[in-house]
Structures are given as C-alpha cells and as structure tokens.
Design an enzyme around this catalytic site. Structure first.
Site, PDB file in Angstrom:
ATOM      1  N   HIS A 144       0.802  -1.235   0.000  1.00 51.42           N
ATOM      2  CA  HIS A 144       0.000   0.000   0.000  1.00 51.42           C
ATOM      3  C   HIS A 144       0.829   1.278   0.000  1.00 51.42           C
ATOM      4  O   HIS A 144       0.275   2.370  -0.029  1.00 51.42           O
ATOM      5  CB  HIS A 144      -0.975   0.017   1.177  1.00 51.42           C
TER       6      HIS A 144
HETATM    7  C1  UD1 Z   1      -2.295   5.572   5.647  1.00 56.82           C
HETATM    8  C2  UD1 Z   1      -1.025   6.105   6.266  1.00 56.82           C
HETATM    9  C3  UD1 Z   1       0.093   5.067   6.154  1.00 56.82           C
HETATM   10  C4  UD1 Z   1      -0.353   3.725   6.697  1.00 56.82           C
HETATM   11  C5  UD1 Z   1      -1.651   3.292   6.046  1.00 56.82           C
HETATM   12  C6  UD1 Z   1      -2.118   2.032   6.704  1.00 56.82           C
HETATM   13  C7  UD1 Z   1      -0.621   8.534   6.106  1.00 56.82           C
HETATM   14  C8  UD1 Z   1       0.119   9.586   5.406  1.00 56.82           C
HETATM   15  N1  UD1 Z   1      -0.556   7.301   5.594  1.00 56.82           N
HETATM   16  O1  UD1 Z   1      -2.055   5.411   4.245  1.00 56.82           O
HETATM   17  O2  UD1 Z   1       1.212   5.500   6.891  1.00 56.82           O
HETATM   18  O3  UD1 Z   1       0.648   2.782   6.459  1.00 56.82           O
HETATM   19  O4  UD1 Z   1      -2.635   4.325   6.220  1.00 56.82           O
HETATM   20  O5  UD1 Z   1      -3.135   1.403   6.054  1.00 56.82           O
HETATM   21  O6  UD1 Z   1      -1.230   8.796   7.095  1.00 56.82           O
HETATM   22  N2  UD1 Z   1      -9.378   4.894   1.437  1.00 56.82           N
HETATM   23  C9  UD1 Z   1     -10.572   4.225   1.359  1.00 56.82           C
HETATM   24  N3  UD1 Z   1     -11.165   3.870   2.545  1.00 56.82           N
HETATM   25  C10 UD1 Z   1     -10.657   4.160   3.754  1.00 56.82           C
HETATM   26  C11 UD1 Z   1      -9.444   4.848   3.810  1.00 56.82           C
HETATM   27  C12 UD1 Z   1      -8.808   5.206   2.639  1.00 56.82           C
HETATM   28  O7  UD1 Z   1     -11.079   3.946   0.278  1.00 56.82           O
HETATM   29  O8  UD1 Z   1     -11.245   3.793   4.783  1.00 56.82           O
HETATM   30  C13 UD1 Z   1      -8.699   5.252   0.165  1.00 56.82           C
HETATM   31  C14 UD1 Z   1      -9.020   6.667  -0.291  1.00 56.82           C
HETATM   32  O9  UD1 Z   1      -9.096   6.652  -1.687  1.00 56.82           O
HETATM   33  C15 UD1 Z   1      -7.810   7.445   0.152  1.00 56.82           C
HETATM   34  C16 UD1 Z   1      -6.697   6.422   0.031  1.00 56.82           C
HETATM   35  O10 UD1 Z   1      -7.295   5.173   0.351  1.00 56.82           O
HETATM   36  O11 UD1 Z   1      -7.576   8.576  -0.617  1.00 56.82           O
HETATM   37  C17 UD1 Z   1      -5.523   6.697   0.930  1.00 56.82           C
HETATM   38  O12 UD1 Z   1      -5.905   6.839   2.293  1.00 56.82           O
HETATM   39  P1  UD1 Z   1      -4.985   7.684   3.326  1.00 56.82           P
HETATM   40  O13 UD1 Z   1      -5.543   7.591   4.702  1.00 56.82           O
HETATM   41  O14 UD1 Z   1      -4.754   9.058   2.803  1.00 56.82           O
HETATM   42  O15 UD1 Z   1      -3.600   6.972   3.244  1.00 56.82           O
HETATM   43  P2  UD1 Z   1      -3.234   5.429   3.225  1.00 56.82           P
HETATM   44  O16 UD1 Z   1      -2.627   5.120   1.911  1.00 56.82           O
HETATM   45  O17 UD1 Z   1      -4.382   4.634   3.691  1.00 56.82           O
HETATM   46  N1  UDP Z   2      -3.736  -5.873   8.850  1.00 59.22           N
HETATM   47  C1  UDP Z   2      -5.017  -6.400   8.942  1.00 59.22           C
HETATM   48  N2  UDP Z   2      -5.695  -6.682   7.784  1.00 59.22           N
HETATM   49  C2  UDP Z   2      -5.165  -6.478   6.547  1.00 59.22           C
HETATM   50  C3  UDP Z   2      -3.853  -5.934   6.472  1.00 59.22           C
HETATM   51  C4  UDP Z   2      -3.172  -5.640   7.647  1.00 59.22           C
HETATM   52  O1  UDP Z   2      -5.525  -6.623  10.038  1.00 59.22           O
HETATM   53  O2  UDP Z   2      -5.831  -6.772   5.545  1.00 59.22           O
HETATM   54  C5  UDP Z   2      -3.019  -5.522  10.103  1.00 59.22           C
HETATM   55  C6  UDP Z   2      -1.658  -6.143  10.300  1.00 59.22           C
HETATM   56  O3  UDP Z   2      -1.734  -7.383  10.950  1.00 59.22           O
HETATM   57  C7  UDP Z   2      -0.969  -5.107  11.181  1.00 59.22           C
HETATM   58  C8  UDP Z   2      -1.546  -3.793  10.689  1.00 59.22           C
HETATM   59  O4  UDP Z   2      -2.766  -4.130  10.039  1.00 59.22           O
HETATM   60  O5  UDP Z   2      -1.341  -5.304  12.526  1.00 59.22           O
HETATM   61  C9  UDP Z   2      -0.603  -3.106   9.723  1.00 59.22           C
HETATM   62  O6  UDP Z   2      -1.231  -2.028   9.134  1.00 59.22           O
HETATM   63  P1  UDP Z   2      -0.855  -1.458   7.704  1.00 59.22           P
HETATM   64  O7  UDP Z   2      -0.045  -2.438   6.955  1.00 59.22           O
HETATM   65  O8  UDP Z   2      -2.108  -0.966   7.099  1.00 59.22           O
HETATM   66  O9  UDP Z   2      -0.014  -0.153   8.062  1.00 59.22           O
HETATM   67  P2  UDP Z   2       1.544   0.104   8.379  1.00 59.22           P
HETATM   68  O10 UDP Z   2       1.939  -0.825   9.456  1.00 59.22           O
HETATM   69  O11 UDP Z   2       2.282  -0.067   7.105  1.00 59.22           O
HETATM   70  O12 UDP Z   2       1.562   1.535   8.799  1.00 59.22           O
END
Ligand code: UD1
Ligand code: UDP
Length: 365
Positions: A206
């Site tokens: 991601h």
């Molecule tokens: C965010 C965090 C990242 C973390 C990740 C975990 C920041 C800068 N990034 O990234 O560090 O590793 O979460 O998963 O804070 N979206 C949906 N549904 C949701 C949420 C998001 O569809 O519930 C989609 C939207 O199109 C959105 C995109 O995902 O624009 C990105 O979401 P965003 O929260 O900005 O960043 P992540 O890539 O999720």
């Molecule tokens: N995780 C989850 N379901 C998923 C993917 C990840 O429960 O489909 C959990 C995973 O076990 C870990 C956390 O989400 O505990 C990690 O989050 P993510 O990878 O979104 O973010 P990051 O750690 O990169 O910030």
C-alpha cells in the site's frame, strides 16, 4: 489525568487497544478518552478492528475522511482543536506515524497540552515517505517518547531529545499480537479462503512509492505472476492499491492469475490467522515487518529502506527493494528452506502497554 488516546488509520487500532484497555482497567486516576479522527472510515479499515480488538466505540469521532496530505492534516487539526478546547485533556497520546498522529500532536502542542508518542524515534531517513515527515514532526514536539527498539532511542538522542523524555518500553503492536493469537488461531480463515497451512504467501502492498507509481506497480504484479506459479498468493488489498490496479488497467491481468487470490482488506483476527499460517510474507507494511519477526515468519520487504532495522538485524525480515528478480530469487530461497531463523527483539514481550501506562501514572506523583 484525562488522556485523549488518538486513532485514525488501520495500524493505529492494534497499537492503542492494549494501552486503552489498561488505562480503563487500572485503578489509577487515568481517564482515557478514545478519539477517532476518521482518517480510515471503511468498515474493513476501521469498524472491523474495533470488534476484533474489543475496543469500545470511540468517545469522539471527527469524521475527517480522505484528502490530499494538506487537506487531511488540516481537517484533523481543525476538528481536533475544537474537542481539545471543549474537553481540555491533560495529555494527548498518539501512536505510529500516520497523518492523524502528526496533526493531533501539532494541535496539542500549540494548546500547551503535553504529548506522548508511542513508537517514537523510528527513522527510515527517507523524506519522500510521508510517514518520515510525520515521525520527525511528532517526535520534535512530543514530551514523552516511548520507543520500540534501540535504534529509536539512538535516533532521538542524536536529534537532541533530552534522555529523560525517552522511555524504551517495547512494542505495543506485539502486545496485541500476543493477546489475540489464540483467538486468531481458532478462526476458520483457511477453510473460508480455501487455503492450506504453509502453502501460501501472504502479500500486502500500500505504500504510495509502490502502488501509486505506474512503472512499479505493474512490475510488482509481474513478479507476483511468477511467484503464483510456485505457491498460492493471497493478497488482501488496501483501498489505495485497489484503486490503482483499476486505474492502471491491471485488473484484467489479476483476474487471469489462477493462483493469486485478491481478497478485500481483512479484519485483525483473520489477518493474524493468515500471518501465522502462511509460508512467508511479501509486504511494504511497517507493522507486518514487526509481526513476522515476532512470529518467526520470513518477510520480504518491498522497500528500499526500513525505519524498523531490528526486524532485519535480529528478525526474519529482509529489505528487498523493488528489484523483482531479487524478489523471485529470495522467494525460491525461502521455498528451499534456506531462510534465517531470527530472534525476538528485547521487550517485545506483551508488556509494553503495561510499562507505558505505569510511566504515565508515575507522572502524577
Ligand atoms: C495511511 C497512512 C500510512 C499507513 C496506512 C495504513 C498517512 C500519510 N498514511 O495510508 O502510513 O501505512 O494508512 O493502512 O497517514 N481509502 C478508502 N477507505 C478508507 C481509507 C482510505 O477507500 O477507509 C482510500 C481513499 O481513496 C484514500 C486512500 O485510500 O484517498 C488513501 O488513504 P490515506 O488515509 O490518505 O492513506 P493510506 O494510503 O491509507
Ligand atoms: N492488517 C489487517 N488486515 C489487513 C492488512 C493488515 O488486520 O488486511 C493488520 C496487520 O496485521 C498489522 C496492521 O494491520 O497489525 C498493519 O497495518 P498497515 O499495513 O495498514 O499499516 P503500516 O503498518 O504499514 O503503517
């Protein structure tokens, strides 16, 4: 002491859960209030985790949603400032490195509310990662910095943080893992997805540097195409990655890979079940590098660097970058049982939240 425990995005929930629970159970004067910014809002990115982790409904939900970095950060700040002014917490506790972490730290600091940062000091030294900016800003402002590994302490000291502010307390994400492993084991996840223990690789991607890049994402998909010829690939897909597979026109390729299972983002217990039962993990997640190290599962990290170096030094993680040939070679190495064994890092023992809450209680004396 009234404490705002802040969550916003998926990786925050499993970090706050053991802390919040302990604060609620403790007989001390800590009064935890759970604040959800709404950065992640889909059921599968948020509500599922409240159920699985037995977290109470948030006391406050800010509903900020998605947006550009500036938009999202600004929205969180505006809404969080209002509730800080209304409820006047004595401390704001933030975890991890997402936009909600940084936004709430800035607001609290400007209102002279002390900030505690859990998972402080981690550095990838790569400022193109949005999380690195969030980590730097949050740590510069925080009054109490709780670190998960030695590198965190070293980074903070080098940046001039006073040693009295730094507490090496261990890893709260591992507290949740240890706490929920038994429940996860009892899930019927394997049969639901038609999987066999040790006969699949679990993939998550991601990071914007991977999934937003129209050169890199197709390359990574080609690598997964090769890997699924050797072992079943299970890929619970993050909404950001799904959006880009669709917009780069890659869904057709995905649909024609017989051994690649693209599934929606999974709840915590299902996901931990897959992590425990898989042969190995391919990921760009921060948290997965840590969980696989604890579980002793080989982990190939599709990034050029890591802010969690202990997972590669002591654990089962290897930083592969986006070189797909290397990814395939290392896959073969794992399938040939030639992977390192790894050790569990110091203080990843399920008691980090206990140490953190104790430290905060001591502040009152
Ligand atoms: C965010 C965090 C990242 C973390 C990740 C975990 C920041 C800068 N990034 O990234 O560090 O590793 O979460 O998963 O804070 N979206 C949906 N549904 C949701 C949420 C998001 O569809 O519930 C989609 C939207 O199109 C959105 C995109 O995902 O624009 C990105 O979401 P965003 O929260 O900005 O960043 P992540 O890539 O999720
Ligand atoms: N995780 C989850 N379901 C998923 C993917 C990840 O429960 O489909 C959990 C995973 O076990 C870990 C956390 O989400 O505990 C990690 O989050 P993510 O990878 O979104 O973010 P990051 O750690 O990169 O910030």
């Amino acid at each position: 002491m009234r404490i705002f425990n802040v969550v916003g995005a998926r990786p925050n929930f499993m970090k706050i859960a053991p802390i919040h629970r302990r604060m609620q159970n403790t007989h001390s004067a800590l009064e935890p209030i759970l604040v959800h910014t709404g950065q992640h809002y889909d059921e599968r990115m948020s509500k599922f985790f409240f159920n699985d982790l037995q977290l109470p409904k948030p006391d406050v939900y800010l509903g900020v949603g998605s947006g550009s970095h500036a938009e999202q950060t600004a929205k969180i700040m505006v809404e969080f400032e209002k509730i800080c002014q209304e409820q006047k917490p004595d401390l704001v506790l933030v975890v991890g490195d997402v936009n909600s972490t940084m936004a709430c730290s800035i607001v609290a600091s400007k209102l002279w509310i002390p900030v505690a940062h859990v998972e402080a000091g981690l550095r990838s030294f790569d400022r193109q990662m949005p999380e690195e900016i969030n980590r730097l800003v949050t740590d510069a402002l925080a009054d109490h910095l709780f670190v998960t590994e030695k590198s965190g302490e070293e980074n903070l000291l080098r940046e001039g943080v006073h040693p009295d502010k730094i507490h090496f307390t261990g890893n709260v994400m591992i507290d949740s893992l240890i706490g929920f492993m038994e429940k996860a084991r009892q899930m019927d996840t394997l049969s639901r997805f038609g999987l066999v223990e040790e006969e699949f690789v679990l993939v998550t991607l991601h990071r914007p540097s991977n999934v937003d890049d129209p050169q890199i994402l197709p390359r990574l998909l080609n690598a997964l195409q090769t890997i699924q010829e050797r072992i079943t690939v299970v890929f619970p897909i993050h909404p950001r990655a799904r959006k880009n597979l669709e917009s780069f026109g890659l869904m057709n390729q995905v649909d024609h890979l017989p051994n690649l299972k693209l599934v929606p983002p999974l709840g915590y217990l299902d996901f931990i079940n897959l992590e425990m039962n898989c042969r190995f993990v391919i990921t760009d997640s921060g948290g997965l590098q840590e969980e696989t190290t604890y579980l002793g599962k080989p982990c190939l990290t599709v990034r050029e660097n890591t802010e969690r170096p202990i997972t590669a030094e002591l654990g089962t993680n290897e930083i592969v970058g986006t070189d797909t040939e290397k990814l395939i070679t290392l896959t073969d190495k794992i399938l040939n049982d030639q992977w390192k064994k790894g050790q569990i890092p110091p203080l990843w023992d399920g008691k980090a939240s206990e140490r953190i809450v104790q430290t905060l209680e001591n502040l009152q004396e």
